[in-house]
Write an enzyme that holds these catalytic residues in place. Structure first.
Site, short mmCIF file in Angstrom:
data_model
loop_
_atom_site.label_atom_id
_atom_site.label_comp_id
_atom_site.label_asym_id
_atom_site.label_seq_id
_atom_site.Cartn_x
_atom_site.Cartn_y
_atom_site.Cartn_z
N HIS A 24 -19.04 123.57 29.43
CA HIS A 24 -19.65 124.52 29.70
C HIS A 24 -18.28 125.95 30.09
O HIS A 24 -18.69 127.39 30.44
CB HIS A 24 -19.97 124.35 31.50
CG HIS A 24 -19.04 124.55 32.87
ND1 HIS A 24 -18.76 123.24 32.98
CD2 HIS A 24 -18.19 125.52 33.01
CE1 HIS A 24 -18.05 122.89 34.07
NE2 HIS A 24 -17.82 124.49 34.54
N ASP A 33 -20.77 116.91 29.88
CA ASP A 33 -19.88 118.03 29.69
C ASP A 33 -18.54 118.20 29.68
O ASP A 33 -17.53 118.54 30.51
CB ASP A 33 -19.78 118.30 31.70
CG ASP A 33 -20.01 119.93 31.34
OD1 ASP A 33 -19.47 120.70 31.00
OD2 ASP A 33 -19.33 120.22 32.56
N GLY A 38 -12.73 128.36 37.93
CA GLY A 38 -11.80 128.67 37.38
C GLY A 38 -11.21 126.98 37.02
O GLY A 38 -10.11 126.69 36.23
N SER A 82 -12.20 124.50 36.79
CA SER A 82 -12.47 123.46 35.47
C SER A 82 -12.29 123.41 34.70
O SER A 82 -12.03 123.85 33.75
CB SER A 82 -14.49 124.09 35.51
OG SER A 82 -15.61 124.71 36.16
N THR A 122 -14.10 118.82 37.50
CA THR A 122 -15.71 119.23 37.17
C THR A 122 -16.70 120.08 37.40
O THR A 122 -17.66 120.81 37.79
CB THR A 122 -16.35 118.68 36.22
OG1 THR A 122 -17.35 119.47 35.33
CG2 THR A 122 -17.34 117.53 36.81
N ALA A 123 -16.73 120.26 38.76
CA ALA A 123 -17.71 120.73 39.66
C ALA A 123 -17.72 120.44 40.72
O ALA A 123 -16.89 119.50 41.65
CB ALA A 123 -19.33 120.20 39.36
N LEU A 162 -27.20 101.14 24.65
CA LEU A 162 -28.21 99.81 25.39
C LEU A 162 -29.43 99.59 24.43
O LEU A 162 -30.03 97.99 23.78
CB LEU A 162 -28.57 100.13 26.44
CG LEU A 162 -29.04 98.34 27.62
CD1 LEU A 162 -27.71 97.55 27.38
CD2 LEU A 162 -28.85 98.76 29.10
N GLY A 163 -30.14 100.76 24.22
CA GLY A 163 -31.98 100.11 23.61
C GLY A 163 -32.60 99.80 25.03
O GLY A 163 -33.58 98.35 25.00
N GLY A 193 -34.39 101.61 32.62
CA GLY A 193 -34.86 100.62 33.67
C GLY A 193 -34.83 102.05 35.11
O GLY A 193 -34.23 102.82 34.56
#
Length: 480
Positions: free
Chosen positions: A121, A151, A225, A227, A243-244, A282-283, A286
């Site tokens: 971001h 991110d 700033g 981040s 990050t947040a 993973l395929g 759940g």
């Protein structure tokens, strides 16, 4: 940086916590403990984080971005009551102009030849990226790879053969709640800043929109700033990328989050492979095992992921995983919800195998899952639909596990998906939406773009469309 209102508050730090931490580092005990002693040397009296900061700070950089935005400047005449009375609310009228938007963030040098990690971001949509080192030198940066889903973005600068100071990755799985950490970044653009705190919690998966995250929570002050900046442990290694923040004011309230270094390291390694960011798949999907679900399954306590759907021929299917199994651990690490499961798989390397501890009908089993990437089968075949029919003006494509993950869709879904619509087109007028899955047309199953194209041929006077929108099935009757 995730925040609400851009309001700056002056915050007082808790000096007691710092003194306690420094005391433990120095090796003497706090009052009330069995052994107590006072500092024995000048070095202990002057104990500080300064040596650690000198070691780590040169690897943390400022990231400045610029991007050109096209905006429409409304004429004041459009707000005149008399004009609005005769011409209505003419929102489309205005003067198109371009403006340069600037933003800032932080980054961390992780390879001495100029590889830098930051948040996606921070650089998203930027037309120009400039990296400023701690010694104030500036370099133009290029994006090697970016992954909005977690991110993260990987940048490269050219230091002309000079080896830069880089931070070594810490194994984030070895972190413990209570460890001292430093957050280094460029909050509010004031310049490189260091704050101190502890690891407040681990494995936070209910933060933000990323679907493969397990954040480190810290009370080290993190602000806009910061981040892309570094969360550093006391051994001088990179534990995570800040990050947040959780905040109702825009400033730090002591609840910040960092992307764990193990996911960062896996992302960097994949980006530097030259094939883009590729991760194991993973395929299977759940849901979280809640208290009610645990009681229904006869489990002693809630925990794990209850397998709901398995992709035929995928890694989970080949390993013998079954619907109704409860995945408890991946490589010995507990997983308590689908995001934690995706995070554990995402930190592993392609070509290896992961060990899954599962519970099947009350009995424990261990399965070995081959770590392969999601296949693009069938090919996406992005197609702009044209002609005289309900789908004219729609851009459609075949869903595959790889393409579904790329666009943030259910990776186990299949069929034909609507990607976007041309304004005013027949597809737009019948209110199709991006993300709609085409199931049937006039009773014929639609499995790929070719099926849809064949169903639209001829001179039909009406069409019966069956669509899947989210969890709902819709039926549309369209006349020519």
């Amino acid at each position: 940086m995730t925040q609400h209102s851009p309001i700056l508050f002056r915050l007082a730090r808790n000096g007691l916590a710092l003194l306690c931490g420094l005391a433990l580092l120095a090796g003497f005990s706090m009052p009330g403990q069995a052994q107590q002693r006072v500092p024995q040397s000048r070095a202990e009296i002057q104990l500080s984080f300064a040596p650690l900061v000198r070691q780590a700070a040169p690897a943390v950089v400022n990231v400045y971005t610029r991007k050109v935005e096209r905006v429409v400047q409304r004429s004041p005449l459009l707000d005149d009551p008399i004009f609005r009375r005769f011409f209505g609310d003419q929102q489309m009228f205005g003067i198109p102009r371009e403006r340069v938007a600037q933003s800032l963030g932080s980054g961390v040098i992780v390879e001495a030849d100029g590889v830098i990690v930051t948040n996606n971001h921070v650089i998203d949509g930027a037309t120009e990226i400039v990296v400023a080192l701690a010694d104030r030198r500036e370099f133009e940066a290029k994006v090697i790879a970016a992954d909005p889903k977690v991110d993260l973005a990987i940048l490269r600068i050219d230091p002309k053969g000079e080896l830069l100071h880089a931070l070594e990755f810490r194994d984030s799985d070895d972190l413990q709640v209570g460890e001292l950490v430093l957050a280094i970044g460029n909050p509010f653009g004031v310049g490189q800043t260091v704050t101190q705190g502890i690891v407040s919690a681990l494995g936070r998966t209910d933060v933000g929109d990323a679907d493969a995250q397990s954040f480190i929570q810290t009370d080290a002050a993190i602000n806009p700033g910061n981040s892309g900046g570094a969360l550093v442990t006391m051994d001088g290694k990179l534990a995570g990328i800040n990050t947040a923040i959780f905040s109702k004011t825009g400033g730090s309230v002591g609840i910040g989050f960092a992307i764990p270094s193990n996911l960062v390291a896996a992302t960097v390694a994949s980006a530097l492979s030259g094939k883009g960011i590729r991760r194991p798949w993973l395929g299977a999907n759940g849901g979280t095992v809640t208290t009610e679900v645990a009681q229904g399954l006869g489990l002693e306590r809630p925990g794990g992921v209850l397998v709901g759907q398995i992709y035929p021929g995928g890694p989970a299917d080949r390993a013998g995983l079954r619907t109704g199994d409860v995945i408890l651990k991946v490589d010995g690490r507990e997983v308590n919800d689908p995001r934690a499961l995706k995070f554990r798989i995402a930190t592993r390397k392609l070509g290896e195998a992961a060990s899954l501890e599962v519970l099947r009908q009350g009995r424990p089993r261990t399965l070995s899952i081959p770590l392969t990437e999601a296949p693009e089968t069938p090919p996406r075949e992005v197609t702009q639909m044209t002609g005289n029919h309900p789908f004219a003006g729609a851009t459609v494509a075949n869903l595959s596990p790889a393409f579904a993950e790329e666009i943030g869709f259910d990776a186990l879904a299949n069929g034909v998906i609507v990607l976007n619509l041309t304004a005013g087109s027949p597809a737009n007028r019948i209110r199709l939406r991006p993300g709609d899955l085409v199931v049937k047309v006039n009773g014929a199953d639609i499995k790929d773009v070719g099926d849809l194209q064949r169903a639209m041929r001829g001179n039909a006077q009406q069409w019966l469309l069956i669509l899947k929108r989210g969890d709902q099935m819709l039926q549309l009757q369209v006349r020519a």
